[in-house]
Design a protein around this motif. Sequence first.
Motif, short mmCIF file in Angstrom:
data_model
loop_
_atom_site.label_atom_id
_atom_site.label_comp_id
_atom_site.label_asym_id
_atom_site.label_seq_id
_atom_site.Cartn_x
_atom_site.Cartn_y
_atom_site.Cartn_z
N VAL A 16 5.26 2.84 -2.04
CA VAL A 16 4.53 3.37 -0.88
C VAL A 16 3.51 2.33 -0.44
O VAL A 16 2.86 1.68 -1.26
CB VAL A 16 3.82 4.69 -1.24
CG1 VAL A 16 2.97 5.18 -0.07
CG2 VAL A 16 4.84 5.74 -1.66
N ALA A 17 3.36 2.16 0.85
CA ALA A 17 2.38 1.20 1.37
C ALA A 17 0.98 1.79 1.26
O ALA A 17 0.55 2.56 2.12
CB ALA A 17 2.70 0.85 2.81
N ILE A 18 0.29 1.45 0.21
CA ILE A 18 -1.06 1.99 -0.03
C ILE A 18 -1.89 0.92 -0.73
O ILE A 18 -1.39 0.18 -1.58
CB ILE A 18 -0.97 3.28 -0.88
CG1 ILE A 18 -2.37 3.92 -1.06
CG2 ILE A 18 -0.31 3.02 -2.24
CD1 ILE A 18 -2.32 5.29 -1.71
N SER A 19 -3.14 0.85 -0.37
CA SER A 19 -4.02 -0.17 -0.93
C SER A 19 -4.41 0.18 -2.36
O SER A 19 -4.27 1.33 -2.81
CB SER A 19 -5.29 -0.31 -0.09
OG SER A 19 -6.07 0.87 -0.18
N ARG A 20 -4.91 -0.81 -3.07
CA ARG A 20 -5.41 -0.57 -4.43
C ARG A 20 -6.58 0.43 -4.41
O ARG A 20 -6.69 1.28 -5.29
CB ARG A 20 -5.87 -1.89 -5.07
CG ARG A 20 -4.75 -2.86 -5.37
CD ARG A 20 -5.31 -4.16 -5.93
NE ARG A 20 -4.28 -5.15 -6.23
CZ ARG A 20 -3.66 -5.27 -7.39
NH1 ARG A 20 -3.97 -4.46 -8.37
NH2 ARG A 20 -2.73 -6.20 -7.58
N TRP A 21 -7.46 0.28 -3.43
CA TRP A 21 -8.63 1.14 -3.35
C TRP A 21 -8.23 2.60 -3.14
O TRP A 21 -8.72 3.50 -3.83
CB TRP A 21 -9.55 0.66 -2.24
CG TRP A 21 -10.63 1.63 -1.83
CD1 TRP A 21 -10.84 2.14 -0.60
CD2 TRP A 21 -11.65 2.19 -2.67
NE1 TRP A 21 -11.92 2.99 -0.60
CE2 TRP A 21 -12.44 3.04 -1.87
CE3 TRP A 21 -11.98 2.07 -4.02
CZ2 TRP A 21 -13.53 3.76 -2.34
CZ3 TRP A 21 -13.07 2.78 -4.51
CH2 TRP A 21 -13.83 3.61 -3.68
N ALA A 52 -14.61 0.33 -7.59
CA ALA A 52 -14.70 0.13 -6.14
C ALA A 52 -14.79 -1.36 -5.80
O ALA A 52 -14.10 -1.84 -4.90
CB ALA A 52 -15.92 0.87 -5.60
N VAL A 53 -15.64 -2.08 -6.52
CA VAL A 53 -15.82 -3.51 -6.24
C VAL A 53 -14.53 -4.28 -6.50
O VAL A 53 -14.09 -5.10 -5.67
CB VAL A 53 -16.98 -4.08 -7.08
CG1 VAL A 53 -17.01 -5.61 -6.98
CG2 VAL A 53 -18.30 -3.50 -6.62
N VAL A 54 -13.89 -4.02 -7.64
CA VAL A 54 -12.70 -4.78 -8.01
C VAL A 54 -11.55 -4.50 -7.05
O VAL A 54 -10.89 -5.43 -6.55
CB VAL A 54 -12.29 -4.46 -9.46
CG1 VAL A 54 -10.90 -5.03 -9.77
CG2 VAL A 54 -13.30 -5.03 -10.44
N THR A 55 -11.25 -3.23 -6.77
CA THR A 55 -10.10 -2.92 -5.91
C THR A 55 -10.34 -3.38 -4.48
O THR A 55 -9.41 -3.88 -3.83
CB THR A 55 -9.80 -1.41 -5.94
OG1 THR A 55 -10.99 -0.66 -5.62
CG2 THR A 55 -9.29 -0.98 -7.30
#
Length: 451
Positions: free
Chosen positions: A280-285, A427-430
């Motif tokens: 699925v096209a989804i961001s890490r965050w 939050a910072v890493v993703t």
Amino acid sequence: MPKNSAPSAIPDSGGRASGAGHRFGLPLRGWIPPIFVVTLLAALLGTMYLGYTSDPEKNLHDFPVALVNQDDGDIVDGQAVNVGKQITDALIAKVPADKVDLRLVGVGEAQRQLRDGRIYGAIVIPSDFSKRLTILGTAAVVPGDIERPVITVHTNPRAGTYAAQIVQRVSDRAMTEVNHTVGAQLTDRVNAALAAAPGAAPAELTGAARLQLATPIDISVSPFRPLPEGTGQGLSAFFYTLILLFAGFSGAMLIHGMVDNKLGYLPAEYGPWFLDVQPVAISRWRTLLLKWAIALVTAPIVSGLFLGIATLLDMPIDHALPLFLYGALAVAAVCVTGLSILAAFGTAGLLINMIVFVVLGLPSSSGTIPVEATPRYIAVLANFEPMHQIYLSVRALLYFDGHLAAGLGTGIWMTLFGLGFGVLFGAVVTHTYDLRGLYRLGVPHKPVAAE
């Protein structure tokens, strides 16, 4: 490639590799990392767990015990005598300060610290100690019934059953020496009095009198607020802590794997069946947000389940609602932080989570052996290890009436800090990974879809 089909790079059924320098289809250099990681983990396990249990009394340091001297003293031959003060001074001088934190306090303060679990025991010298000792000396030459002066050693089983045993052993050694010293002084005093007495008095002490004077102090050991039934001799708080931490730790792994499987970023294998879906096209965050949401919904359910099971098993719980709320917070904090570590480090996050929450957590928890009886490198970990903070809170709620001073205040604050750290770190890493185009599809410069 069709599902369940074998790539051409896989060795044939006979286990033969296709190229030189391979063993069972794996290059020789591929053997080194797993062997190295397992060996390193084993070394860490041995250092932590064997060091933790090897010799608690040898590792003793800063072990808090209260010393209370209530002795009012007495007048003997026109001179003021306070044997309680002499014993107090002797204990302070002879008890190793680097091993036992002997706190000279009043009886009220000692009871407060016992109620809050801040000390593991207390040695109490009563107000009539010197007077009773004088009467005992007189009774050695004058017929009549008499009671030996008593020094009471209070253990604190609610602060730890093993800690209570250490208090008893330490006090036994110290008080045995005190008993012999005081006995020798009392015997000399009585002999001097006999020598100065008129000729009608006995010339020397009888054997029974000498035996009585040799150990004049009665050492009474009693638990302060004994544990109720159903607490597993003080282990219920430790195991309740253990299931809360394991629920968060294992929950993070399960949520991480199952969500990634549904999103197509991790194949699933069930026996001989292999399932791999289109990513699925989804961001890490956004993926991490989804996992966090599942963790936050699951945490109160799990906490309520544990509380219900404990109630069915007749485990004494006086503060059910605070225990439920804190349990949900603890599970959520561990799970959220574990998910953030997995999002940051991927497969390596499994090992990091296990080391942080389990390998380092169990020895430094103080649930079985107090941290003051572990090597100092383990005791240092207790300042920030999640399991120790959870244990302090659970112990306070189960055994110390939910007093904030019994560790609940520190535990809540540190658990909230851990939750905040997990959220911030994730939050910072993703976000960083997403902004740099480090997509989870193996081809960073060709994402499946832009968001």
